[in-house]
Design a protein around this motif. Structure first.
Motif, short mmCIF file in Angstrom:
data_model
loop_
_atom_site.label_atom_id
_atom_site.label_comp_id
_atom_site.label_asym_id
_atom_site.label_seq_id
_atom_site.Cartn_x
_atom_site.Cartn_y
_atom_site.Cartn_z
N ALA A 154 -7.92 -4.87 4.82
CA ALA A 154 -7.04 -4.17 3.88
C ALA A 154 -6.94 -4.91 2.55
N THR A 155 -6.67 -6.21 2.60
CA THR A 155 -6.50 -6.97 1.36
C THR A 155 -7.79 -7.08 0.56
N SER B 159 -10.16 -4.99 0.54
CA SER B 159 -10.41 -3.63 0.04
C SER B 159 -9.59 -3.36 -1.21
N LEU B 160 -8.37 -3.88 -1.24
CA LEU B 160 -7.53 -3.70 -2.44
C LEU B 160 -8.16 -4.40 -3.64
N LEU C 65 -6.26 3.09 2.33
CA LEU C 65 -5.95 1.67 2.55
C LEU C 65 -4.69 1.51 3.39
N PHE D 212 0.82 -1.21 0.00
CA PHE D 212 0.00 0.00 0.00
C PHE D 212 0.86 1.26 0.00
#
Length: 218
Positions: free
Chosen positions: A58-59, A61-62, A45, A9
């Motif tokens: 987080a992952t 969301s990516l 993020l 990120f």
């Protein structure tokens, strides 16, 4: 993998910021908004990855951001650039699989969504051409390799997990066996500091005795 997530990120946020600063300002309002929104979202993020309660999102969301970006770029781009599209999708493939080690089901859903998003944008804007077809074929190929690499990673991780669990079970068996044979204090010392356990006594008495008929009795 939270350490790798933060590194990814950070790199994406910095590249997005450099691309926004170094890119000449576009007269198209949609593209101008996109140039600002994308790096800002990567910084969001990055912040999520450092919040303990939110870092597990987080992952995913990516992956969601990649699909939304695919739709946004497809709707705002003036023409299909196969080289740029292939490079961007290859970058996401490396990030999602190699760096973040995404599970197979998530990789399958992510790659399928990316392919359908690009196909929908081409159909919605009637942009199917030789370049568009070439880009779409490369996207499908990359999606297949994405799922294959993710599946192989998951098989490897599962095998390692099963081997580690078997090793823990064997250690427990050994520990119980040692506690059945040795006094608890000696067994604890062996578990804490493996090696030879020896003690010195200035004098000792050794008794040898034989109980007649003990073998038959036992």
């Amino acid at each position: 993998t939270i350490g790798r997530v933060r590194i990814v990120f950070t790199v994406l946020a910095l590249f997005g910021l450099l691309g926004t600063v170094g890119k000449p300002q576009s007269s198209d309002r949609a593209i101008a908004i996109l140039d600002v929104t994308v790096p800002a979202f990567f910084f969001v993020l990055l912040g999520i990855a450092f919040v303990h309660r939110l870092r597990h999102f987080a992952t995913p969301s990516l992956a969601i951001a990649a699909v939304l970006l695919e739709v946004t770029v497809g709707l705002t781009s003036k023409s299909s650039d196969p080289a740029a599209g292939i490079a961007i999708n290859l970058l996401y493939l490396i990030i999602i699989v190699a760096t973040l080690q995404t599970r197979f089901r998530i990789a399958l859903a992510f790659s399928t969504a990316m392919v359908f998003a690009r196909a929908w944008t081409f159909s919605y804007r009637s942009m199917w051409s030789n370049d568009s077809t070439l880009l779409f074929v490369f996207m499908v190929t990359q999606a297949i390799f994405l799922c294959l690499a993710s599946y192989l990673n998951e098989v490897r991780d599962r095998r390692s997990f099963l081997l580690e669990r078997s090793l823990i079970a064997e250690k427990e068996v050994t520990k119980r066996l040692v506690r059945n044979v040795l006094p608890p204090s000696i067994a604890d010392r062996l578990s804490q500091s493996p090696g030879v356990i020896a003690q010195h006594h200035d004098s000792a008495t050794v008794l040898f005795c034989d109980i007649i008929g003990f073998t038959a009795f036992a």
